[in-house]
Write a protein that holds these residues in place. Structure first.
Motif, mmCIF file in Angstrom:
data_model
loop_
_atom_site.group_PDB
_atom_site.id
_atom_site.type_symbol
_atom_site.label_atom_id
_atom_site.label_comp_id
_atom_site.label_asym_id
_atom_site.label_seq_id
_atom_site.Cartn_x
_atom_site.Cartn_y
_atom_site.Cartn_z
ATOM 1 N N ASP A 89 42.802 103.675 -45.322
ATOM 2 C CA ASP A 89 41.640 103.089 -44.631
ATOM 3 C C ASP A 89 41.383 101.639 -45.028
ATOM 4 O OD1 ASP A 89 41.170 105.517 -43.281
ATOM 5 O OD2 ASP A 89 40.016 106.285 -44.972
ATOM 6 N N GLU A 124 38.300 115.341 -50.030
ATOM 7 C CA GLU A 124 37.369 115.958 -49.080
ATOM 8 C C GLU A 124 37.661 115.516 -47.651
ATOM 9 O OE1 GLU A 124 33.216 114.946 -49.593
ATOM 10 O OE2 GLU A 124 32.579 116.679 -48.393
ATOM 11 N N LYS A 125 38.042 114.250 -47.458
ATOM 12 C CA LYS A 125 38.255 113.763 -46.088
ATOM 13 C C LYS A 125 39.428 114.452 -45.399
ATOM 14 C CE LYS A 125 41.213 109.727 -46.937
ATOM 15 N NZ LYS A 125 41.401 108.286 -46.739
#
Ligand SMILES: [Zn+2]
Ligand SMILES: [Zn+2]
Length: 331
Positions: A89, A124-125
């Motif tokens: 990201d 978690e993502k």
């Protein structure tokens, strides 16, 4: 815990390892179903990205056992499927919404420990709530995401005529996806008669076992779902003038594909490929949860962790009807 480790190409071992401790932003997942993918076969044979030793498995679902301190969406007991591709990201591709081409790409089961293990810790993502979808079906979230991305790349209108070469698990998902998109006619070719017959039960209008019987210059789109370069090079023959080719199957690295160049020009073909997926996990789960895409009958074998190599060999040989082989690491 037990984990299946590929030590180096063609060398596999079940090892006893400590259960990983989830970092603050991670979940510890107890893996309930983990599908073997063609990519795992390539990893086993030493023909793919990634390094060794590796715990493979990038198509899996399970129960959250433990959560790190910063996790907000899940708690112990949550049922999840894991999106294995982990973009940073923060690179030029991620920042341009091309996360599948992340320059710092990591993937659970390819570069990081994967789901062929009793437990795995994931960010978690990477985790998606599967509700009450059975684990074995939820394990199809990843391959279906890739299929949906491929169909987005193909970008067909309503009432298209499509030929799919290969009726393995991916071919069957592509077939159902195309049906959902309103294809008028889908023809599937697979040299294995059992696979061809199964394609028909999944809604193919016609299934053939001999590629030479497929009508030439006839299809709006021709999709390769074999990854076999000899088949991939034939896709051009069957597309109509102005038609599209989608090379979806993963070929072995290092092999050359030979095509005659002139027909590409003469027929004005568009040749597309598709690499992993791009934020398609929610779509995939919604289609599975709403039973728009059915996967139960795509599962042909269920095996314990110790039998991973046997499962890979079943897929390699393809002598008996083999579709998706599910490994059940926790029985
Ligand atoms: Zn896969
Ligand atoms: Zn990136």
């Amino acid at each position: 815990m037990k984990a299946a480790v590929i030590l180096q190409p063609e060398r596999f071992e079940v090892q006893e390892l400590p259960i990983p401790e989830p970092a603050p932003g991670e979940l510890l997942v107890r893996v309930m179903a983990s599908g073997i993918c063609g990519t795992d076969v390539h990893i086993f044979q030493g023909e793919y990205l990634g390094s060794y030793p590796i715990i493979p498995g990038h198509e899996f679902a399970g129960v959250v056992e433990q959560v790190g301190s910063r996790v907000t969406r899940f708690k112990p007991g949550s049922r999840v499927a894991v999106e294995p591709n982990l973009p940073c990201d923060n690179c030029v591709n991620c920042l341009n919404n091309r996360q599948n081409f992340c320059l710092n790409w990591q993937a659970v089961g390819v570069t990081l420990p994967g789901g062929m293990s009793q437990y795995v810790s994931v960010p978690e993502k990477a985790a998606f709530d599967i509700g009450d979808l059975p684990f074995e079906q939820a394990a199809f979230m990843e391959p279906l995401s890739c299929v949906l991305h491929g169909l987005e790349r193909l970008d067909l209108g309503m009432a298209s005529k499509v030929a799919i070469l290969g009726a393995g698990p991916i071919g069957l998902l592509l077939l159902q996806g195309l049906r959902q998109q309103g294809a008028a006619r889908v023809v599937v070719v697979d040299k294995n008669p059992d696979r061809a017959a199964l394609a028909q039960s999944f809604g193919a209008d016609l299934s053939l076992t001999n590629l030479d019987e497929l009508e030439r210059d006839a299809y709006d789109a021709v999709v390769d779902a074999t990854g076999a370069v000899a088949v991939m090079s034939r896709t051009l023959d069957f597309a109509r003038p102005g038609g599209r080719i989608l090379l979806f199957g993963v070929p072995p690295s290092g092999q050359k594909m030979t095509v005659e160049a002139f027909p590409i020009f003469r027929k004005g073909l568009t040749i597309l490929s598709s690499f992993t997926s791009l934020r398609n996990s929610y779509q995939a789960l919604d289609l599975l949860k709403n039973r728009r895409i059915l996967v139960e009958k795509v599962i042909s074998h269920r095996l314990p962790l110790e039998a991973l190599q046997q499962g890979i060999q079943l897929i390699e040989k393809g002598s008996e009807p083999v579709y998706k082989v599910m490994i059940l690491p926790n029985g």
